[in-house]
Scaffold this motif. Structure first.
Motif, PDB file in Angstrom:
ATOM      1  N   GLY A  92       0.936  -1.133   0.080  1.00 30.02           N
ATOM      2  CA  GLY A  92      -0.095   0.024  -0.083  1.00 30.02           C
ATOM      3  C   GLY A  92       0.816   1.173   0.163  1.00 30.02           C
ATOM      4  N   MET A  93       2.230   1.312   0.774  1.00 28.84           N
ATOM      5  CA  MET A  93       2.849   2.187   0.850  1.00 28.84           C
ATOM      6  C   MET A  93       3.461   2.595  -0.640  1.00 28.84           C
ATOM      7  SD  MET A  93       3.526   4.708   3.309  1.00 28.84           S
ATOM      8  CE  MET A  93       3.565   3.767   4.682  1.00 28.84           C
ATOM      9  N   THR A  94       3.822   1.541  -1.252  1.00 29.89           N
ATOM     10  CA  THR A  94       4.553   1.764  -2.696  1.00 29.89           C
ATOM     11  C   THR A  94       3.537   2.532  -3.441  1.00 29.89           C
ATOM     12  OG1 THR A  94       5.655  -0.179  -2.309  1.00 29.89           O
ATOM     13  CG2 THR A  94       5.286   0.613  -4.443  1.00 29.89           C
ATOM     14  N   LEU A  95       2.020   2.336  -3.531  1.00 30.25           N
ATOM     15  CA  LEU A  95       1.232   2.950  -4.355  1.00 30.25           C
ATOM     16  C   LEU A  95       0.896   4.318  -4.050  1.00 30.25           C
ATOM     17  CD1 LEU A  95      -1.508   0.112  -4.902  1.00 30.25           C
ATOM     18  CD2 LEU A  95       0.358   0.510  -6.136  1.00 30.25           C
ATOM     19  N   VAL A  96       0.873   4.764  -2.671  1.00 30.22           N
ATOM     20  CA  VAL A  96       0.645   6.053  -2.250  1.00 30.22           C
ATOM     21  C   VAL A  96       1.954   6.893  -2.416  1.00 30.22           C
ATOM     22  CG1 VAL A  96       0.726   7.435  -0.157  1.00 30.22           C
ATOM     23  CG2 VAL A  96      -0.719   5.582  -0.376  1.00 30.22           C
ATOM     24  N   THR A  97       3.089   6.262  -2.307  1.00 26.25           N
ATOM     25  CA  THR A  97       4.257   7.038  -2.662  1.00 26.25           C
ATOM     26  C   THR A  97       4.320   7.226  -4.213  1.00 26.25           C
ATOM     27  OG1 THR A  97       5.614   5.720  -0.881  1.00 26.25           O
ATOM     28  CG2 THR A  97       6.791   6.697  -2.656  1.00 26.25           C
ATOM     29  N   ALA A  98       4.009   6.391  -4.912  1.00 23.63           N
ATOM     30  CA  ALA A  98       4.189   6.510  -6.509  1.00 23.63           C
ATOM     31  C   ALA A  98       3.352   7.544  -7.102  1.00 23.63           C
ATOM     32  CB  ALA A  98       3.773   5.155  -7.180  1.00 23.63           C
ATOM     33  N   SER A 118       9.603  -3.682  -3.339  1.00 21.10           N
ATOM     34  CA  SER A 118       9.074  -3.180  -1.793  1.00 21.10           C
ATOM     35  C   SER A 118       8.925  -4.691  -1.051  1.00 21.10           C
ATOM     36  CB  SER A 118       7.712  -2.598  -1.922  1.00 21.10           C
ATOM     37  OG  SER A 118       7.729  -1.431  -2.548  1.00 21.10           O
ATOM     38  N   VAL A 119       8.505  -5.606  -1.685  1.00 18.56           N
ATOM     39  CA  VAL A 119       8.628  -7.120  -0.983  1.00 18.56           C
ATOM     40  C   VAL A 119       9.735  -7.556  -0.472  1.00 18.56           C
ATOM     41  CG1 VAL A 119       7.969  -9.392  -1.233  1.00 18.56           C
ATOM     42  CG2 VAL A 119       6.288  -7.592  -2.094  1.00 18.56           C
ATOM     43  N   ILE A 120      10.752  -7.330  -1.585  1.00 20.01           N
ATOM     44  CA  ILE A 120      12.073  -7.588  -0.920  1.00 20.01           C
ATOM     45  C   ILE A 120      12.806  -6.881   0.075  1.00 20.01           C
ATOM     46  CG2 ILE A 120      14.342  -7.672  -1.708  1.00 20.01           C
ATOM     47  CD1 ILE A 120      13.185  -8.302  -4.812  1.00 20.01           C
ATOM     48  N   GLY A 121      12.458  -5.344  -0.108  1.00 17.63           N
ATOM     49  CA  GLY A 121      12.696  -4.504   1.080  1.00 17.63           C
ATOM     50  C   GLY A 121      12.106  -4.919   2.326  1.00 17.63           C
ATOM     51  N   ALA A 151      10.829  -0.033   3.742  1.00 12.88           N
ATOM     52  CA  ALA A 151      10.882  -1.169   2.752  1.00 12.88           C
ATOM     53  C   ALA A 151      10.792  -0.568   1.058  1.00 12.88           C
ATOM     54  CB  ALA A 151       9.825  -2.138   3.069  1.00 12.88           C
ATOM     55  N   VAL A 152       9.837   0.440   1.247  1.00 12.69           N
ATOM     56  CA  VAL A 152       9.647   1.203  -0.245  1.00 12.69           C
ATOM     57  C   VAL A 152      11.043   1.628  -0.702  1.00 12.69           C
ATOM     58  CG1 VAL A 152       8.505   2.814  -1.453  1.00 12.69           C
ATOM     59  CG2 VAL A 152       7.269   1.467   0.282  1.00 12.69           C
ATOM     60  N   ALA A 153      11.633   2.406   0.101  1.00 10.99           N
ATOM     61  CA  ALA A 153      13.178   2.935  -0.366  1.00 10.99           C
ATOM     62  C   ALA A 153      14.177   1.598  -0.607  1.00 10.99           C
ATOM     63  CB  ALA A 153      13.683   3.633   0.901  1.00 10.99           C
ATOM     64  N   LEU A 154      13.971   0.877   0.212  1.00 10.95           N
ATOM     65  CA  LEU A 154      15.252  -0.274   0.081  1.00 10.95           C
ATOM     66  C   LEU A 154      14.793  -0.963  -1.332  1.00 10.95           C
ATOM     67  CD1 LEU A 154      15.845  -1.853   3.575  1.00 10.95           C
ATOM     68  CD2 LEU A 154      17.201  -0.037   2.468  1.00 10.95           C
ATOM     69  N   GLY A 155      13.444  -0.960  -1.556  1.00 10.45           N
ATOM     70  CA  GLY A 155      13.160  -1.761  -2.866  1.00 10.45           C
ATOM     71  C   GLY A 155      13.559  -1.153  -4.070  1.00 10.45           C
TER      72      GLY A 155
END
Length: 357
Positions: free
Chosen positions: A71-77, A294-297, A276-280
């Motif tokens: 969810g954080m990935t979509l918001v950030t994008a 993001s999952v890998i992060g 996690a988003v950043a590390l991804g």
């Protein structure tokens, strides 16, 4: 010889420029540290019909973080900002679910209301939280971190009001399944919850134009409006999805401890989700994104946490060691470091060509 060196350089550049390269390298480094410290780190055994092992524990304990990171990935994008209220939304969703199941009692051994009604109510409240955040960001154009700071601050207080300041316990085996095990299945249920969430969101993103629209809005909202995209609605939608997934994570976390603990459920997980988003390999200013990254992060962060606990690091000292490792990982993924590494490769390649001559 010159052609060989050139091909090697081209191959290296092609591999390192892939978006998932650095996230995978960082995860590999963390796992390698585990193997050195704990030789049986990858050992998986079955005790009493249940899978045991460090890797299983990482996936199990990191399931909520994986769900949040999606969810954080979509918001950030879409918005170029982050939702820091997801941990509080987890607590609110858990509080609503447990209060409905207990009928307002502090402890219950039976469901006072149907489980499906309680879960749907928790999801509804989560969506309302997302609508509130999305309205502030998309319609009122408030900075995402400032807008979501409201629920970040008030969310746990709302959860406390719902539970009347008590920890609500649901001592029913059916409720423990979501955070435990299904029947004789040896794999923890939260792992399935995380996998299903990732698959559903991935299929929606890949089989519809939603992913492309989100990237377009994140890259240039004004240009997106000129080509007919409703930028405000897309941002609004991502905040709803983010809060809904936070509600899913809240139910899983609540089921894990079969209670609604407003003070501790989701505590500080919002920061780990952003990390996690950043590390991804995702850009925190918005635009193109990678769910797999993001999952890998998220797995990397949970592996790091598990590693530190395995090394007998206390909970109080954990943030210090974690911060040091995170700084190293972030530096490895920084554009300046990548440019420096690429320069070294070019230099080595040039030296190889000169030697061949």
């Amino acid at each position: 010889m010159i052609e060989k060196v050139g091909n090697r350089k081209h191959c290296y550049k092609k591999i390192t420029e892939r978006r998932l390269f650095m996230p995978l390298v960082c995860l590999f480094i963390v796992l390698l540290a585990n193997v050195i410290k704990t030789p049986d780190f990858f050992k998986v055994s079955i005790n009493n019909g249940v899978l045991y092992g460090y890797t299983i524990d990482i996936l199990n304990r990191g399931s909520e973080l994986i769900i949040l990171s999606i969810g954080m990935t979509l918001v950030t994008a879409a918005s170029g900002g982050q939702d820091i209220s997801v941990g509080a939304v987890m607590a609110v969703a858990a509080a609503v679910c447990c209060q409905i199941l207990s009928g307002g009692a502090v402890t219950t051994n039976t469901f006072e209301n149907p489980l499906i009604i309680a879960i749907l109510a928790a999801f509804t409240v989560s969506i309302l939280c997302g609508m509130f955040n999305g309205f502030l960001v998309a319609r009122l154009h408030i900075q995402p971190m400032v807008a979501t700071l409201i629920l970040y601050t008030a969310g746990r207080g709302i959860a406390q009001l719902i539970t009347k300041g008590q920890i609500t316990y649901i001592r029913v085996d059916n409720y423990k399944i979501l955070g435990g095990y299904i029947g004789s299945c040896p794999v923890p249920t939260p792992i399935f919850a995380a996998i299903m969430t990732v698959i559903i969101v991935f299929l929606v993103i890949k089989n519809t134009a939603l992913g492309l629209y989100i990237e377009c809005v994140g890259i240039n909202g004004s240009a997106s409006r000129l080509v007919g995209l409703n930028s405000a609605m897309l941002k609004f939608l991502t905040y709803i999805i983010c809060s809904l997934l936070a509600g899913v994570a809240g139910i899983v976390a609540s089921s894990r401890i079969y209670s609604a603990d407003a003070n501790n459920i989701g505590l500080n997980l919002e920061m780990d989700a952003i990390l996690a988003v950043a590390l991804g390999g995702n850009i925190l200013s918005g635009g193109k994104f990678s769910l797999a990254g993001s999952v890998i992060g998220a797995i990397t962060i949970q592996a790091l946490t598990t590693t530190l606990y395995a090394m007998k690091v206390s909970a109080d000292q954990l943030p210090v060691y974690k911060a040091i490792v995170v700084i190293v990982i972030v530096i490895l993924q920084s554009p300046i470091f990548k440019k420096y590494a690429a320069g070294l490769v070019s230099k080595r390649a040039a030296e190889g060509i000169e030697g061949a001559n």
